[in-house]
Design a protein around this motif. Structure first.
Motif, PDB file in Angstrom:
ATOM      1  N   PHE A  31       0.828  -1.203   0.000  1.00  0.00           N
ATOM      2  CA  PHE A  31       0.000   0.000   0.000  1.00  0.00           C
ATOM      3  C   PHE A  31       0.863   1.253   0.000  1.00  0.00           C
ATOM      4  N   ILE A  32       1.886   1.255   0.841  1.00  0.00           N
ATOM      5  CA  ILE A  32       2.758   2.426   0.918  1.00  0.00           C
ATOM      6  C   ILE A  32       3.471   2.655  -0.409  1.00  0.00           C
ATOM      7  N   ILE A  33       4.008   1.600  -0.979  1.00  0.00           N
ATOM      8  CA  ILE A  33       4.695   1.741  -2.270  1.00  0.00           C
ATOM      9  C   ILE A  33       3.719   2.164  -3.356  1.00  0.00           C
ATOM     10  N   GLY A  34       2.563   1.518  -3.384  1.00  0.00           N
ATOM     11  CA  GLY A  34       1.583   1.831  -4.425  1.00  0.00           C
ATOM     12  C   GLY A  34       0.972   3.203  -4.282  1.00  0.00           C
ATOM     13  N   PHE A  35       0.608   3.587  -3.072  1.00  0.00           N
ATOM     14  CA  PHE A  35      -0.062   4.872  -2.881  1.00  0.00           C
ATOM     15  C   PHE A  35       0.916   6.030  -2.867  1.00  0.00           C
ATOM     16  N   THR A  51      12.962  10.623   0.561  1.00  0.00           N
ATOM     17  CA  THR A  51      13.137   9.237   1.011  1.00  0.00           C
ATOM     18  C   THR A  51      13.149   8.282  -0.171  1.00  0.00           C
ATOM     19  N   ARG A  52      12.273   8.502  -1.121  1.00  0.00           N
ATOM     20  CA  ARG A  52      12.233   7.618  -2.299  1.00  0.00           C
ATOM     21  C   ARG A  52      13.535   7.723  -3.085  1.00  0.00           C
ATOM     22  N   HIS A  53      14.001   8.931  -3.311  1.00  0.00           N
ATOM     23  CA  HIS A  53      15.247   9.084  -4.066  1.00  0.00           C
ATOM     24  C   HIS A  53      16.442   8.525  -3.295  1.00  0.00           C
ATOM     25  N   ALA A  54      16.452   8.665  -1.977  1.00  0.00           N
ATOM     26  CA  ALA A  54      17.549   8.128  -1.175  1.00  0.00           C
ATOM     27  C   ALA A  54      17.591   6.608  -1.253  1.00  0.00           C
ATOM     28  N   ASN A  55      16.432   5.974  -1.473  1.00  0.00           N
ATOM     29  CA  ASN A  55      16.369   4.517  -1.594  1.00  0.00           C
ATOM     30  C   ASN A  55      16.331   4.048  -3.040  1.00  0.00           C
ATOM     31  N   ALA A  56      16.636   4.932  -3.967  1.00  0.00           N
ATOM     32  CA  ALA A  56      16.690   4.628  -5.406  1.00  0.00           C
ATOM     33  C   ALA A  56      15.353   4.153  -5.946  1.00  0.00           C
ATOM     34  N   PHE A  57      14.253   4.693  -5.405  1.00  0.00           N
ATOM     35  CA  PHE A  57      12.908   4.388  -5.896  1.00  0.00           C
ATOM     36  C   PHE A  57      12.490   5.491  -6.851  1.00  0.00           C
ATOM     37  N   PRO A  58      12.285   5.168  -8.111  1.00  0.00           N
ATOM     38  CA  PRO A  58      11.948   6.215  -9.088  1.00  0.00           C
ATOM     39  C   PRO A  58      10.539   6.759  -8.845  1.00  0.00           C
ATOM     40  N   CYS A  59      10.390   8.056  -8.995  1.00  0.00           N
ATOM     41  CA  CYS A  59       9.063   8.643  -8.816  1.00  0.00           C
ATOM     42  C   CYS A  59       8.718   9.626  -9.934  1.00  0.00           C
TER      43      CYS A  59
END
Length: 60
Positions: A31-35, A51-59
Motif C-alpha cells: 500500500f505504501i509503495i503503491g499509494f 526518502t524515495r530518491h535516497a532509496n533509489a525508488f523512481p518517482c
C-alpha cells in the motif's frame, strides 16, 4: 494429554499469529509503495520525495 494439546495449540496459534503479522506487513508495504510511490497528489508526493530518491525508488 491436555498438556500436550495445550502445547500444540499454542504452537499453532503462535505460527498463525506470525503468518497474519507477516501478511499484514506485506500488504502495508504494498500500500505504501503503491499509494505514496505512484501518487499524483502533490502533497503526498513531496512528503516522501527525498526518502524515495535516497532509496533509489523512481518517482518521476
Amino acid at each position: 494429554m491436555s498438556v500436550q494439546n495445550n502445547a500444540a495449540t499454542q504452537v499453532v496459534s503462535a505460527k498463525s499469529a506470525s503468518a497474519v503479522q507477516s501478511l499484514m506487513a506485506v500488504f502495508c508495504g504494498l500500500f505504501i509503495i503503491g499509494f505514496v510511490g505512484f501518487s499524483h497528489i502533490e502533497a503526498v508526493h513531496n512528503a516522501a520525495h527525498d526518502t524515495r530518491h535516497a532509496n533509489a525508488f523512481p518517482c518521476h
